[in-house]
Design a protein around this motif. Structure first.
Motif, PDB file in Angstrom:
ATOM      1  N   GLU A 133      15.758  29.131   2.093  1.00 45.54           N
ATOM      2  CA  GLU A 133      15.569  27.693   1.995  1.00 45.54           C
ATOM      3  C   GLU A 133      14.966  27.249   0.983  1.00 45.54           C
ATOM      4  OE1 GLU A 133      13.231  26.233   5.221  1.00 45.54           O
ATOM      5  OE2 GLU A 133      12.981  24.510   3.777  1.00 45.54           O
TER       6      GLU A 133
ATOM      7  N   VAL B 212      17.425  27.525  -2.117  1.00 46.79           N
ATOM      8  CA  VAL B 212      18.479  26.485  -2.245  1.00 46.79           C
ATOM      9  C   VAL B 212      17.827  25.225  -2.623  1.00 46.79           C
ATOM     10  CG1 VAL B 212      19.969  25.088  -0.538  1.00 46.79           C
ATOM     11  CG2 VAL B 212      19.894  27.646  -0.311  1.00 46.79           C
ATOM     12  N   ARG B 213      16.753  24.753  -2.097  1.00 47.49           N
ATOM     13  CA  ARG B 213      16.346  23.571  -2.302  1.00 47.49           C
ATOM     14  C   ARG B 213      15.704  23.565  -3.985  1.00 47.49           C
ATOM     15  NH1 ARG B 213      11.503  22.779   2.006  1.00 47.49           N
ATOM     16  NH2 ARG B 213      10.717  21.107   0.602  1.00 47.49           N
ATOM     17  N   LEU B 214      15.407  24.736  -4.787  1.00 40.28           N
ATOM     18  CA  LEU B 214      15.177  24.940  -6.231  1.00 40.28           C
ATOM     19  C   LEU B 214      16.386  24.560  -6.873  1.00 40.28           C
ATOM     20  CD1 LEU B 214      12.634  27.725  -6.306  1.00 40.28           C
ATOM     21  CD2 LEU B 214      12.299  25.271  -6.917  1.00 40.28           C
ATOM     22  N   ALA B 215      17.611  25.289  -6.105  1.00 43.37           N
ATOM     23  CA  ALA B 215      18.797  25.369  -6.998  1.00 43.37           C
ATOM     24  C   ALA B 215      19.442  23.597  -6.941  1.00 43.37           C
ATOM     25  CB  ALA B 215      19.636  26.327  -6.483  1.00 43.37           C
ATOM     26  N   ILE B 216      19.317  23.320  -5.678  1.00 38.79           N
ATOM     27  CA  ILE B 216      19.800  21.876  -5.570  1.00 38.79           C
ATOM     28  C   ILE B 216      18.894  20.921  -6.452  1.00 38.79           C
ATOM     29  CG2 ILE B 216      19.902  19.852  -4.012  1.00 38.79           C
ATOM     30  CD1 ILE B 216      20.728  21.902  -1.901  1.00 38.79           C
ATOM     31  N   GLY B 217      17.949  21.213  -7.066  1.00 40.19           N
ATOM     32  CA  GLY B 217      17.205  20.411  -8.107  1.00 40.19           C
ATOM     33  C   GLY B 217      15.829  20.001  -7.504  1.00 40.19           C
ATOM     34  N   GLU B 218      15.425  20.231  -6.393  1.00 41.82           N
ATOM     35  CA  GLU B 218      14.075  19.920  -5.921  1.00 41.82           C
ATOM     36  C   GLU B 218      12.923  20.678  -6.996  1.00 41.82           C
ATOM     37  OE1 GLU B 218      13.319  20.366  -1.906  1.00 41.82           O
ATOM     38  OE2 GLU B 218      11.429  19.283  -2.005  1.00 41.82           O
ATOM     39  N   GLU B 219      12.114  20.029  -7.388  1.00 41.10           N
ATOM     40  CA  GLU B 219      11.075  20.405  -8.392  1.00 41.10           C
ATOM     41  C   GLU B 219      10.189  21.360  -7.363  1.00 41.10           C
ATOM     42  OE1 GLU B 219       9.271  17.128 -10.078  1.00 41.10           O
ATOM     43  OE2 GLU B 219      11.082  16.507 -10.962  1.00 41.10           O
TER      44      GLU B 219
END
Lengths: 424, 232
Positions: free
Chosen positions: A313, A316-323
């Motif tokens: 999870e 995915v969040r990092l890949a989607i662009g969450e810092e």
């Protein structure tokens, strides 16, 4: 975003329910342990207060300096006037006279000759006046083994064991050989009204409880007593209130240049009792520290397991662009939520158990039979104000610390590995 | 040609430390992608496909040379700027879908928009549009565990497309799907590519995917050995 995180938190039980249960259990133990320690030490303090120190104690300055020797020749005089003034100054408090004394107790045979003799350690309290609370305060009802309570000033209670040694029982005469307040010899006959057993070796070996007027008479201490004990109008010792009373009394009545002027010491300043208080503070500090450390390790571990489980999870969040910082903060936000809920539930359950133990108590009378310490035979928890918030400190701190430690992994994670990790 | 490129890669070299030595994964890559391309990087395992995709996606940096994506050199970006580039302009599709299991289809697709801080109504419209593109409007309340593999990948496509990114990077998107589902997915991506002019770049060695590509870049041992535009 907050709503989104909440949804995840509520739906994923291993992310919410498990840590909440861990925090709840830990906080519950902390609150319960705090109330229990508070109750035990509080009871011990109160027990000692009732027997020896009061919530406040008034003596002459000279007596106070040598109080371990019980110097009755330095006793307070004109005590009745002083009590009258104290009742005006502190109407909610109760002041009682006490005299501690020692000597020889002699039991005569039918010819009046000494049959048996023993060293006696006694205290004189108000046993026979109409409104006395001393019998209840010293729990003499529960200690009476034979006979009855004194009804006249020349009647006494002696310990059951001591009575056996002296071969006396209720109705028998005994002679107290001691010294007067002025240093003269005093020989006074008393009648044994009853025998008592405290369950405490120190008290049972050679104890005697006499009415204050009888001892004042025997020791030439009319309108005088060794100590005046004051009791606050609350079931448990309140140091702030006691300090106020101590300060105002000493300002008004005590003269540093007059060794016979009265001086008041509050319970916490008593040489023995101050140790109890320090122990109590230390015990609570240790309890919280141990809990915070243990819980931090447990929750760190829980956080690591949760972090591993949520590795995908977070990836995915990092890949989607969450810092990274945003993810880290969101995990801390979740842990604060868990900490608050867990601490609240833990406090509630801990207080529930503590309340039960406060009302019912644990009777350790049988175990205390040969104790040399003066302590109560029923231990109870005691709920005080800190119990309502104390659990929140370690509860919140440990879960947030655990998350902060386990979450550091997010910063160490190479974004470049995400595709590889996510494909495995 | 270079002026209109959405991605430009110049003399790109990527080396990884292996023991005391180094392994060169990419060796002097020069490529340019224009807006709206439907391109695939193909080649055997270990040829450097995923590494190249990582560098384009600002998930990794080049050892030498540069990759310029949307006018930004990925090697010069801070982690924060790289996250912003991914958030604003890039969509990712993974082989194993990587949907968030505790969230519904709707919430999974909505997630990238939350990071963009769009309003409720904007998010609702965009999510519904995206789910309509992939034909999953009847599954908005389902959780990933209740979906088939093909449906999960369609949700992943909707999640990648919902913010209408300029570039979608897909690493072996059909590897876990059967033939029928693979074709459906690829047709869907081709349609989105044509309608929204989104640039799709695949890393794949799946013949089913290769059949749909409009440009095929073949990598071998970290070098581009063939770069062909396919006219259908």
């Amino acid at each position: 975003m907050i709503r989104f995180l909440f949804k995840g938190l509520l739906r994923d039980r291993s992310r919410s329910l498990l840590p909440i249960l861990v925090v709840t259990a830990g906080v519950m133990l902390t609150v319960f342990a705090y109330c229990y320690i508070n109750g035990i030490l509080g009871d011990m303090i109160e027990f000692s207060a009732k027997y020896t120190s009061g919530h406040v104690k008034i003596m002459t300055r000279a007596y106070a300096e040598n109080k371990d020797q019980v110097p009755n020749d330095l006793a307070l005089i004109e005590v009745n006037d002083l009590i009258t003034n104290l009742e005006k100054d502190y109407p909610t408090m109760e002041f009682v006279q006490r005299i501690s004394f020692g000597g020889l107790l002699d039991s005569p045979d039918e010819n009046g000759e000494t049959k048996k003799q023993g060293i006696v350690a006694g205290i004189a309290v108000d046993l026979i006046s109409e409104n006395t609370k001393e019998i209840e305060r010293l729990n003499l009802d529960g200690a009476l083994r034979k006979g009855r309570f004194p009804e006249k000033s020349n009647e006494v209670l002696i310990s059951d064991e001591f009575a056996g040694k002296l071969e006396v029982g209720p109705g028998d005469k005994v002679t107290l050989i001691t010294s007067t307040m002025y240093g003269g010899m005093s020989i006074q006959n008393f009648t044994v009204a009853g025998t008592i057993e405290f369950g405490v070796q120190f008290m049972d070996r050679s104890g005697m409880i006499a009415d204050i007027s009888g001892i004042q008479n025997a020791m030439d201490m009319n309108d005088a007593c060794g100590e005046l004990l004051g009791f606050l109008n609350s079931p448990n010792y309140d140091d702030i209130e006691a300090m106020n009373v101590e300060t105002t009394f000493n300002n008004k009545y005590s003269d540093p240049n007059d060794e016979f002027s009265p001086v008041m010491n509050r319970l916490k300043n008593d040489s023995i009792m101050s140790g109890y208080f320090e122990y109590m503070d230390g015990a609570v500090g240790i309890l919280i520290t141990v809990f915070v450390l243990a819980m931090s390790i447990v929750l760190w571990n829980t956080g690591l397991i949760g972090g591993l489980r949520r590795y995908g999870e977070i990836g995915v969040r990092l890949a989607i662009g969450e810092e990274k910082g945003h993810i880290y903060r969101s995990m801390i936000f979740e842990s604060i939520f868990i900490g608050i809920i867990g601490s609240f539930l833990g406090t509630l359950i801990g207080l529930g158990f503590s309340y039960w133990l406060q009302e019912v108590g644990i009777d350790i009378g049988d175990m205390m039979k040969n104790s040399k310490m003066m302590m109560p035979s029923v231990f109870r928890a005691h709920i005080t104000t800190p119990a309502y918030y104390l659990g929140f400190i370690p509860g919140l701190f440990s879960v947030v610390l655990g998350t902060m430690l386990s979450g550091i992994g997010i910063y160490k994670r190479k974004t470049a590995q995400l595709f590889k990790e996510l494909e495995t | 040609m270079e002026q209109s490129s959405i991605i430009t890669i110049k003399e790109l070299i990527k080396r990884f430390p292996v023991g005391k030595g180094e392994f060169t994964a990419l060796n002097g890559i020069n490529l340019a992608f224009n807006t709206g391309e439907f391109a695939g990087i193909v080649g055997p395992s270990g040829s450097g496909k995923t590494t190249l995709l990582n560098i384009i996606g600002s998930l990794d940096t080049a050892t030498e040379g540069k990759a310029v994506v949307m006018g930004q050199s990925t090697g010069d970006l801070t982690t924060k700027s790289a996250a912003k580039l991914r958030r604003m302009h890039l969509g990712f599709i993974f082989q194993t879908y990587n949907l968030l299991p505790v969230y519904t289809v709707y919430e999974n697709v909505e997630f990238p928009l939350l990071l963009l801080k769009l309003s409720d109504s904007e998010r609702r419209k965009a999510v519904n549009d995206a789910l309509e593109w992939v034909g999953l409007t009847d599954k908005i309340k389902s959780r990933p565990a209740q979906l088939s593999g093909g449906e999960c990948q369609r949700v992943a496509i909707a999640r990648a497309m919902v913010k209408k990114p300029e570039i979608v990077l897909a690493d072996e998107p059909t590897a876990n799907l059967d033939a029928a589902n693979s074709h459906n997915i690829l047709k869907m991506m081709l349609k989105l590519n044509e309608e929204l002019k989104t640039t799709f770049i695949f890393a794949t060695h799946d013949d089913k995917v290769i059949k749909y590509l409009k440009r095929k870049i073949t990598l071998e041992d970290g070098k581009v050995v063939k770069d062909e535009f396919i006219t259908k």
